[in-house]
Write an enzyme that holds these catalytic residues in place. Structure first.
Site, PDB file in Angstrom:
ATOM      1  N   ASP A  95      40.434  40.959  70.597  1.00 12.67           N
ATOM      2  CA  ASP A  95      40.088  41.518  69.301  1.00 12.67           C
ATOM      3  C   ASP A  95      40.711  42.882  69.075  1.00 12.67           C
ATOM      4  O   ASP A  95      40.413  43.842  69.774  1.00 12.67           O
ATOM      5  CB  ASP A  95      38.556  41.622  69.210  1.00 12.67           C
ATOM      6  N   ASP A 126      44.680  43.336  60.809  1.00 12.30           N
ATOM      7  CA  ASP A 126      43.582  42.896  61.662  1.00 12.30           C
ATOM      8  C   ASP A 126      43.715  41.410  61.956  1.00 12.30           C
ATOM      9  O   ASP A 126      43.534  40.577  61.078  1.00 12.30           O
ATOM     10  CB  ASP A 126      42.240  43.167  60.982  1.00 12.30           C
TER      11      ASP A 126
END
Length: 490
Positions: A146, A366
């Site tokens: 992540d 992202d």
């Protein structure tokens, strides 16, 4: 035995990492094959496997997760939307939580790493997994990689952990079996000051009590455990293995909520002093990169998260362009300086404040968000311009919520759609593929793949928009390079 831990963050990719303890530096598991290209030896590669890929079925992911796979393309897309909505709340919350003056580390780097990814087109959600090993003897784990997370953590069992806490998890790191597991004392400056942003607790009954954390997510999920330093073993492209020592890891003894279903923890790739990215980048030239295949690609296509020089590893289809990474503007996120969006070579009328992080706007890359999210003053002009270009196709009277514009795609010709381009302040241009913003939602149904967020708000270029491009993050020069690519290794 000493104890330390790491922090968790929202989901993105999942890695199966090996942490071998008791050794430091470089470990040679076997000799380099003679035919191996020596110039690739200073890279680390991690394969990225989609959350619902059959690769994981019955072997890496819990059966409960497999049984909950979305049944249709529309269900898969709606699941992505739900995850994206939750994740954006986290991003907004985090921006308010961390100030602009957070201290960052000035790095000096010398080398690189590489890891593979699979798209699970027919199996659902937009996160990827990576296989890793932790401890000695090696213990296998599946972690979420992540870019929005600073803490790396694994489900963990210590001598004080109640056995029932991990009854739903087949893979648990047994800290007491690791000779290099060193906890961080709760009385230390690191616990009280440096780890405060990672939700370290102030409780300290004795000077040698491990520094604990209680990390809560916006969706109500939470992870509780202790901080430790550990060794993570990674594979190099020449077949050898390297041990990264003193990596901050969270020994998560209990969790709440469903955010981590199917995973054994999180690999923190956010820009932070204590993230895995920081530690790996120190060894591999300060660079990491990934290349994501089409989210509807065949299941036999692999992607890789790579630390180190990677350009010759991918089939580039165009020149590499660079733009500035604003690493200290939105701490832990990879912010970029967008100045506008054009469609069909016409710049849209979007207020400049939308792109200014200092007044509540700004844009981040992202990979943990699937769709692209635009602040409302940018969202409306984009939707209007693309809607006009699609007016020849029958618009569906009942759009698929939350998508604002969907149409019957029978006879659709993407070559007739004016191209969307993100323009950066330093002159670089990012031109995604049409299929990255006009997405398949159901049979004969396509939708404009954008979500809106109220102003002020953070715009996010998600992983579907990034697909079929190589993205190389250079943390030393504070730039990100990107180029169209088939995302296949050579």
């Amino acid at each position: 035995m000493k104890w330390r831990s790491l922090l968790l963050s929202p989901l993105l990719f999942i890695f199966l990492v090996s942490i071998s303890t008791g050794f430091h530096g470089l470990v040679l598991s076997h000799t380099i094959p003679e035919e191996h290209d020596h110039q690739h030896s200073n890279e680390m590669r991690l394969e990225l496997i989609h959350r619902h890929s059959p690769q994981l079925t019955g072997k890496l992911v819990h059966e409960a997760s497999n049984n909950n796979m979305p049944k249709s393309q529309q269900q898969r897309i709606l699941e992505l939307v739900l995850r994206d909505t939750t994740r954006h709340r986290m991003i907004s919350h985090k921006r308010g939580q961390y100030g602009p003056n957070s201290r960052r580390k000035n790095w000096e780097f010398n080398t690189s790493i590489e890891m593979p990814m699979h798209s699970g087109a027919d199996y659902g959600a937009g996160e990827y997994f990576v296989q890793v090993r932790v401890g000695k003897p090696a213990q296998k784990f599946l972690l979420i990689a992540d870019t929005g997370s600073e803490l790396t953590w694994v489900y963990c069992s210590t001598r004080n952990t109640h056995k029932r806490r991990h009854r739903n998890h087949r893979r648990v790191f047994h800290a007491d079996r690791s000779s290099s597991f060193e906890t961080i004392p709760c009385l230390s400056n690191m616990c009280k000051v440096q780890l405060a942003n990672l939700f370290s607790l102030t409780t300290c009954p004795t000077p040698i009590t491990p520094c604990a954390y209680d990390f809560s997510y916006i969706d109500g999920s939470a992870a509780l455990g202790i901080f430790a330093n550990e060794i993570i073993t990674v594979g190099l492209t020449n077949g050898r293995k390297m041990m990264l020592d003193n990596v901050l890891v969270g020994c998560t003894e209990s969790t709440q909520g469903d955010a981590f279903k199917g995973a054994d923890g999180v690999l923190g790739l956010g820009y932070s002093k204590f993230s895995f990215v920081t530690k790996a980048a120190e060894k591999f030239g300060g660079k990491f990169s990934y290349c994501l295949v089409d989210h509807l690609s065949p299941m036999n296509i692999s992607n890789y998260l790579i630390f180190g020089g990677t350009r010759n590893k991918h089939s580039l289809l165009g020149n590499v362009r660079y733009t500035k990474l604003l690493l200290n503007v939105m701490p832990s996120f990879y912010a970029i300086n967008v100045m506008g969006i054009s469609i069909g070579d016409v710049m849209l009328r979007i207020p400049v404040e939308v792109w200014n992080a200092k007044v509540g706007g700004g844009t981040i890359l992202d990979s943990g968000t699937s769709l692209t999210i635009l602040a409302e003053p940018a969202y409306k002009p984009v939707m209007n311009a693309l809607g006009i270009s699609l007016s020849k196709y029958k618009r569906l009277s009942s759009d698929i919520k939350p998508f604002e514009y969907c149409f019957n795609s029978t006879g659709f010709d993407q070559s007739l759609v004016p191209r969307l381009v993100f323009h950066f302040a330093d002159g670089a241009r990012f031109e995604p593929l049409v299929k990255s913003y006009i997405i398949d939602v159901a049979p004969q149904t396509k939708c404009l793949g954008f979500l809106s967020v109220r102003w002020p708000g953070t715009s996010v270029i998600g992983n579907i928009m990034q697909q079929n491009h190589l993205w190389e993050f250079d943390l030393v020069r504070s730039v990100v390079g990107f180029a169209p690519s088939s995302c296949t290794c050579t």
